[in-house]
Scaffold this active site. Sequence first.
Site, PDB file in Angstrom:
ATOM      1  N   GLY A 238      44.834  73.852  62.129  1.00 42.47           N
ATOM      2  CA  GLY A 238      44.086  74.520  61.065  1.00 42.47           C
ATOM      3  C   GLY A 238      43.874  73.743  59.790  1.00 42.47           C
ATOM      4  N   GLU A 287      49.502  71.468  65.921  1.00 38.56           N
ATOM      5  CA  GLU A 287      48.347  71.410  66.821  1.00 38.56           C
ATOM      6  C   GLU A 287      47.067  71.138  66.048  1.00 38.56           C
ATOM      7  OE1 GLU A 287      48.407  75.379  68.239  1.00 38.56           O
ATOM      8  OE2 GLU A 287      50.333  75.169  69.239  1.00 38.56           O
ATOM      9  N   PRO A 288      46.983  70.028  65.325  1.00 41.56           N
ATOM     10  CA  PRO A 288      45.764  69.776  64.568  1.00 41.56           C
ATOM     11  C   PRO A 288      44.641  69.275  65.470  1.00 41.56           C
ATOM     12  CG  PRO A 288      47.254  67.932  64.335  1.00 41.56           C
ATOM     13  CD  PRO A 288      47.963  68.954  65.201  1.00 41.56           C
ATOM     14  N   GLY A 289      43.457  69.769  65.245  1.00 40.60           N
ATOM     15  CA  GLY A 289      42.281  69.262  65.948  1.00 40.60           C
ATOM     16  C   GLY A 289      41.355  68.612  64.937  1.00 40.60           C
ATOM     17  N   ARG A 290      40.711  69.477  64.162  1.00 44.33           N
ATOM     18  CA  ARG A 290      39.686  69.022  63.210  1.00 44.33           C
ATOM     19  C   ARG A 290      40.180  67.919  62.271  1.00 44.33           C
ATOM     20  NH1 ARG A 290      35.747  72.800  61.501  1.00 44.33           N
ATOM     21  NH2 ARG A 290      37.274  74.376  62.124  1.00 44.33           N
ATOM     22  N   ARG A 326      27.305  73.751  64.876  1.00 43.18           N
ATOM     23  CA  ARG A 326      28.062  74.340  63.767  1.00 43.18           C
ATOM     24  C   ARG A 326      27.192  74.939  62.655  1.00 43.18           C
ATOM     25  NH1 ARG A 326      31.387  72.365  60.884  1.00 43.18           N
ATOM     26  NH2 ARG A 326      32.936  73.996  61.105  1.00 43.18           N
ATOM     27  N   TYR A 330      27.994  78.801  62.451  1.00 37.97           N
ATOM     28  CA  TYR A 330      28.921  79.181  61.375  1.00 37.97           C
ATOM     29  C   TYR A 330      28.319  78.986  59.988  1.00 37.97           C
ATOM     30  CZ  TYR A 330      32.153  77.808  65.188  1.00 37.97           C
ATOM     31  OH  TYR A 330      32.789  77.622  66.382  1.00 37.97           O
ATOM     32  N   CYS A 356      13.432  75.660  70.352  1.00 34.15           N
ATOM     33  CA  CYS A 356      12.563  76.777  69.998  1.00 34.15           C
ATOM     34  C   CYS A 356      13.354  77.989  69.542  1.00 34.15           C
ATOM     35  CB  CYS A 356      11.674  77.120  71.184  1.00 34.15           C
ATOM     36  SG  CYS A 356      10.730  75.686  71.654  1.00 34.15           S
ATOM     37  N   GLU A 357      14.015  77.867  68.407  1.00 34.17           N
ATOM     38  CA  GLU A 357      14.763  78.968  67.803  1.00 34.17           C
ATOM     39  C   GLU A 357      14.772  78.723  66.305  1.00 34.17           C
ATOM     40  OE1 GLU A 357      17.795  81.009  69.149  1.00 34.17           O
ATOM     41  OE2 GLU A 357      17.856  80.249  71.191  1.00 34.17           O
TER      42      GLU A 357
HETATM   43  N1  LLP Z   1      45.760  75.732  67.940  1.00 33.11           N
HETATM   44  C1  LLP Z   1      45.114  76.845  68.342  1.00 33.11           C
HETATM   45  C2  LLP Z   1      45.874  77.889  69.039  1.00 33.11           C
HETATM   46  C3  LLP Z   1      43.740  77.000  68.078  1.00 33.11           C
HETATM   47  O1  LLP Z   1      43.119  78.110  68.454  1.00 33.11           O
HETATM   48  C4  LLP Z   1      43.029  75.976  67.408  1.00 33.11           C
HETATM   49  C5  LLP Z   1      41.595  76.074  67.154  1.00 33.11           C
HETATM   50  C6  LLP Z   1      43.744  74.825  67.034  1.00 33.11           C
HETATM   51  C7  LLP Z   1      45.108  74.745  67.303  1.00 33.11           C
HETATM   52  C8  LLP Z   1      43.081  73.672  66.340  1.00 33.11           C
HETATM   53  O2  LLP Z   1      42.577  74.072  65.103  1.00 33.11           O
HETATM   54  P1  LLP Z   1      42.040  72.969  64.065  1.00 33.11           P
HETATM   55  O3  LLP Z   1      43.215  72.124  63.646  1.00 33.11           O
HETATM   56  O4  LLP Z   1      41.002  72.186  64.715  1.00 33.11           O
HETATM   57  O5  LLP Z   1      41.514  73.785  62.934  1.00 33.11           O
HETATM   58  N2  LLP Z   1      34.547  75.660  66.633  1.00 33.11           N
HETATM   59  C9  LLP Z   1      35.069  76.013  65.329  1.00 33.11           C
HETATM   60  C10 LLP Z   1      36.578  75.898  65.273  1.00 33.11           C
HETATM   61  C11 LLP Z   1      37.285  76.711  66.327  1.00 33.11           C
HETATM   62  C12 LLP Z   1      38.786  76.575  66.264  1.00 33.11           C
HETATM   63  C13 LLP Z   1      39.442  77.191  67.452  1.00 33.11           C
HETATM   64  N3  LLP Z   1      40.872  77.055  67.521  1.00 33.11           N
HETATM   65  C14 LLP Z   1      34.386  75.137  64.283  1.00 33.11           C
HETATM   66  O6  LLP Z   1      33.510  74.369  64.627  1.00 33.11           O
HETATM   67  O7  LLP Z   1      34.679  75.249  63.102  1.00 33.11           O
END
Ligand code: LLP
Length: 432
Positions: A238, A287-290, A326, A330, A356-357
């Site tokens: 997050g 659990e970082p993604g972004r 995105r 969003y 086409c949207e």
């Molecule tokens: N852990 C869990 C259980 C999650 O559901 C998520 C993201 C993460 C970790 C990773 O979160 P992050 O660190 O990336 O914020 N598609 C959307 C974001 C969806 C996030 C879903 N869950 C966007 O483009 O903003």
Amino acid sequence: MHEFRYVAGRLHCERIPIESLVRRHGTPLYVYSERTLREHFQRLDSALAPLDHLVCYALKANSNLAVLRTFADLGAGFDLVSGGELQRVMAAGGDPGRCVFAGVGKSEAEIALALRAGIYCFNAESEPELHRINRVAAGLGVRAPVAVRVNPNVDAHTHAKITTGTYENKFGIAFEEIPAVYARAAKLKHLQLRGIQMHIGSQLTEVKPFRLAVERVAPLARDLANRHGIEFFSIGGGIGIVYQPALASADPKWWRTPAARQILTPATYAAALVSLLQPLGLRVLLEPGRFLVGNAGILVTRVEYVKRTGRKTFVIVDAAMNDLIRPAFYDAYHEIVPARKLTGKARPCDVVGPVCESGDYFAKDRPLPPVKEGDYLALLSAGAYGSVMGSNYNTRPLPAEILVRGAKAGVVRERQPVDAIWSHERLAAWQR
Ligand code: LLP
């Protein structure tokens, strides 16, 4: 901080001019900086050095094999949400023993796959799921390591579609119910209670919700460690990134401005959380993604037409909502800059794709210098939830992807051939 900047008027990724990549590989084109990936991982990892911890990259944000390999080489674990993601991690050379498996809807086949691969832990989201994991493990004659996702009921103040930590959404089990759930789960012979997990939302730009959630769950984690011998506490992902001003944030000087001091960084995140977590004596998972990939990628697109109507200027580009959804989904902001610096007065433009949207736009009323057909534009901070959310809508092939290291560029995904889009379709028997 990231590795996209202008050098002599040309946008570069590390040491490569973006224009040279598009000449060779065409557009739309995703470009990733390996150095940015590595630096973001290392900054977060070292900020948490006082804790026994494991950074599990949430590969839903960007699951390209080359990105996974980069993180695997740095010692990362992975946060999975499907059997497919587990197979990807293994294909990239990642270690299943460093993987956690999240998600509200794991199938029996996915559970069996993960048990056979020997993942570190399942993050279970409901009691029926705990029973299913127990049953599948019994069938395989093993004990399944599990953690339960607790919903701490903390508002993350983020976009409604990506908030997860309140009782209004489908994720986790309510805080108050957790002790009884663990007591019942402890009786299931084929489960091993290994941890507790939470995740309150995505793109959080302040530390306060993280602190509140950790303060809330830490005593519970201690209690579960005493009663059930759990060994880890996963505090989820997050951590938000800078979408605006994305380009300026490449400059270390910008990080000393008052605006930058508001931004959540690994240092401020760790400063707020380490003292709360350390006394627990548990292993801490993240659990970082972004945060790891977002600023490390851009989507490069070509201007096809500039269309002036009575009221507006539309810059029609060759990328579309199917490549980066995105903004449409969003209302997300992505900074847009030309690959070659342009002079002249900036005027408000709508940057739109060919789909086409009406929802197929990247920006509305965005001041842009005078662009013309054939110019290239870069949508910044597109490394997370960009390519992975792509689709073939309008029978548009998925873009190519490039990984840059210094002055080297590698194709890490070939542009999808158009006939691959329908290669799994068939005519019905009576049509042949
Ligand atoms: N852990 C869990 C259980 C999650 O559901 C998520 C993201 C993460 C970790 C990773 O979160 P992050 O660190 O990336 O914020 N598609 C959307 C974001 C969806 C996030 C879903 N869950 C966007 O483009 O903003």
